[in-house]
Scaffold this motif. Sequence first.
Motif, PDB file in Angstrom:
ATOM      1  N   LEU A  51     -20.161 -27.986  -3.258  1.00  0.00           N
ATOM      2  CA  LEU A  51     -21.337 -27.703  -3.331  1.00  0.00           C
ATOM      3  C   LEU A  51     -21.846 -27.749  -4.498  1.00  0.00           C
ATOM      4  O   LEU A  51     -21.270 -26.740  -4.697  1.00  0.00           O
ATOM      5  N   ASP A  52     -22.218 -28.610  -5.407  1.00  0.00           N
ATOM      6  CA  ASP A  52     -23.319 -27.881  -7.110  1.00  0.00           C
ATOM      7  C   ASP A  52     -24.052 -27.969  -6.184  1.00  0.00           C
ATOM      8  O   ASP A  52     -25.001 -27.816  -5.786  1.00  0.00           O
ATOM      9  N   ILE A  53     -24.722 -26.433  -7.081  1.00  0.00           N
ATOM     10  CA  ILE A  53     -25.611 -25.984  -7.033  1.00  0.00           C
ATOM     11  C   ILE A  53     -26.563 -26.459  -7.360  1.00  0.00           C
ATOM     12  O   ILE A  53     -28.074 -26.714  -7.364  1.00  0.00           O
ATOM     13  N   GLY A  54     -26.580 -26.795  -9.150  1.00  0.00           N
ATOM     14  CA  GLY A  54     -28.143 -27.498  -9.190  1.00  0.00           C
ATOM     15  C   GLY A  54     -27.909 -29.602  -9.281  1.00  0.00           C
ATOM     16  O   GLY A  54     -27.054 -30.135  -9.787  1.00  0.00           O
ATOM     17  N   LEU A  55     -28.533 -29.644  -8.000  1.00  0.00           N
ATOM     18  CA  LEU A  55     -27.819 -31.218  -7.926  1.00  0.00           C
ATOM     19  C   LEU A  55     -30.237 -32.048  -8.424  1.00  0.00           C
ATOM     20  O   LEU A  55     -30.879 -31.871  -8.450  1.00  0.00           O
ATOM     21  N   PRO A  56     -29.747 -33.319  -8.351  1.00  0.00           N
ATOM     22  CA  PRO A  56     -30.739 -33.880  -9.085  1.00  0.00           C
ATOM     23  C   PRO A  56     -32.457 -34.459  -8.298  1.00  0.00           C
ATOM     24  O   PRO A  56     -33.121 -34.181  -8.842  1.00  0.00           O
ATOM     25  N   GLY A  60     -28.704 -26.691  -4.291  1.00  0.00           N
ATOM     26  CA  GLY A  60     -27.307 -26.681  -3.554  1.00  0.00           C
ATOM     27  C   GLY A  60     -27.549 -25.252  -2.324  1.00  0.00           C
ATOM     28  O   GLY A  60     -26.616 -26.110  -1.762  1.00  0.00           O
ATOM     29  N   LEU A  61     -28.350 -24.329  -2.827  1.00  0.00           N
ATOM     30  CA  LEU A  61     -28.374 -23.081  -2.097  1.00  0.00           C
ATOM     31  C   LEU A  61     -29.507 -23.587  -1.219  1.00  0.00           C
ATOM     32  O   LEU A  61     -29.205 -23.232  -0.048  1.00  0.00           O
ATOM     33  N   ASP A  62     -30.398 -24.345  -1.316  1.00  0.00           N
ATOM     34  CA  ASP A  62     -31.233 -24.566   0.166  1.00  0.00           C
ATOM     35  C   ASP A  62     -30.532 -25.514   1.071  1.00  0.00           C
ATOM     36  O   ASP A  62     -30.559 -25.469   1.732  1.00  0.00           O
ATOM     37  N   LEU A  63     -29.712 -26.282  -0.073  1.00  0.00           N
ATOM     38  CA  LEU A  63     -29.167 -27.508   1.471  1.00  0.00           C
ATOM     39  C   LEU A  63     -27.998 -26.695   2.323  1.00  0.00           C
ATOM     40  O   LEU A  63     -27.772 -26.683   3.229  1.00  0.00           O
ATOM     41  N   CYS A  64     -27.319 -25.341   1.962  1.00  0.00           N
ATOM     42  CA  CYS A  64     -26.555 -24.580   2.158  1.00  0.00           C
ATOM     43  C   CYS A  64     -27.326 -23.329   2.787  1.00  0.00           C
ATOM     44  O   CYS A  64     -26.516 -23.960   4.690  1.00  0.00           O
ATOM     45  N   ASN A  65     -28.600 -22.920   3.093  1.00  0.00           N
ATOM     46  CA  ASN A  65     -28.576 -22.452   3.854  1.00  0.00           C
ATOM     47  C   ASN A  65     -29.120 -23.365   4.959  1.00  0.00           C
ATOM     48  O   ASN A  65     -29.061 -22.909   6.541  1.00  0.00           O
ATOM     49  N   GLU A  66     -29.510 -25.152   5.230  1.00  0.00           N
ATOM     50  CA  GLU A  66     -29.971 -25.713   5.908  1.00  0.00           C
ATOM     51  C   GLU A  66     -28.868 -26.286   6.645  1.00  0.00           C
ATOM     52  O   GLU A  66     -28.994 -26.910   8.061  1.00  0.00           O
ATOM     53  N   ILE A  67     -27.839 -26.423   5.477  1.00  0.00           N
ATOM     54  CA  ILE A  67     -26.292 -26.486   6.950  1.00  0.00           C
ATOM     55  C   ILE A  67     -26.093 -25.229   7.724  1.00  0.00           C
ATOM     56  O   ILE A  67     -25.679 -25.992   8.513  1.00  0.00           O
ATOM     57  N   LYS A  68     -26.497 -24.613   7.428  1.00  0.00           N
ATOM     58  CA  LYS A  68     -25.448 -22.779   7.753  1.00  0.00           C
ATOM     59  C   LYS A  68     -26.598 -23.072   9.421  1.00  0.00           C
ATOM     60  O   LYS A  68     -25.941 -21.869  10.093  1.00  0.00           O
ATOM     61  N   GLU A  69     -27.780 -23.201   8.731  1.00  0.00           N
ATOM     62  CA  GLU A  69     -28.140 -22.749  10.738  1.00  0.00           C
ATOM     63  C   GLU A  69     -28.411 -23.783  11.596  1.00  0.00           C
ATOM     64  O   GLU A  69     -28.465 -23.431  12.801  1.00  0.00           O
ATOM     65  N   LYS A  70     -27.416 -25.256  11.295  1.00  0.00           N
ATOM     66  CA  LYS A  70     -26.764 -26.168  11.909  1.00  0.00           C
ATOM     67  C   LYS A  70     -25.404 -25.779  12.901  1.00  0.00           C
ATOM     68  O   LYS A  70     -25.246 -25.989  13.759  1.00  0.00           O
TER      69      LYS A  70
END
Length: 224
Positions: A51-56, A60-70
């Motif tokens: 996962l790239d941290i800087g996405l358009p 990526g940090l926020d997405l990582c958090n979202e994924i790990k919750e589920k």
Amino acid sequence: MKNILIIEDDRMLNKGVAFALKKEGYNTMCAYTKEEGKKLIQQNEVDFLLLDIGLPDGSGLDLCNEIKEKIDFPIVFFTANDTEEDMIKGFESGCDDYISKPFSIEVLKFKINAILKRSDIHSKKLFVYKDLKVDFEARRVYKRNEEIRLSATEYKLLEILCKNKGRAMTKEILLDKLWDYNGNYVDDNTLSVNIRRIRKKIEDDSKNPEYIITLFGIGYTLGE
């Protein structure tokens, strides 16, 4: 065969990594935005995420958090920023490791293989190392087939170390995981006390441990 999702907006880098990993025998999927990645995760079984941290369209940090919750699968960040502060933010969001751009594809493959091996251990219901056996499903611990009684905190701490065998677990990571487990704050002294108690129960010689090893200035690891 493991399924690896790559979320990276640099199309050349994304496709290059996908091609290299396919040659290693992995199935690969490519996404170039946060939303594309989320859709692929919803529609497919994913075993590992690059996962790239800087996405358009977001972090990526926020997405990582979202994924790990589920869902709980390994995540490694691609990053051009490898400062201590950025790395801490990544680990706090739930990532398993970092790789800084530009990087060696061989190093990346090594990281993926090592993390997936640890992940396979994590998913097993029974952990065996030397004379120690931990039944994750029954939450029971045995030494030479004799059951060892542990407190809830002692068991959880040992379970974390077993599921990360051979990995350096910092005191900060252990404290965070223990806090999440019982809803109470566990301080550094409490961690040390629980380590000593576990050693007295599972080690033949608690002063010369062969199971839980102290990594001075870092934390602890289980096994070599």
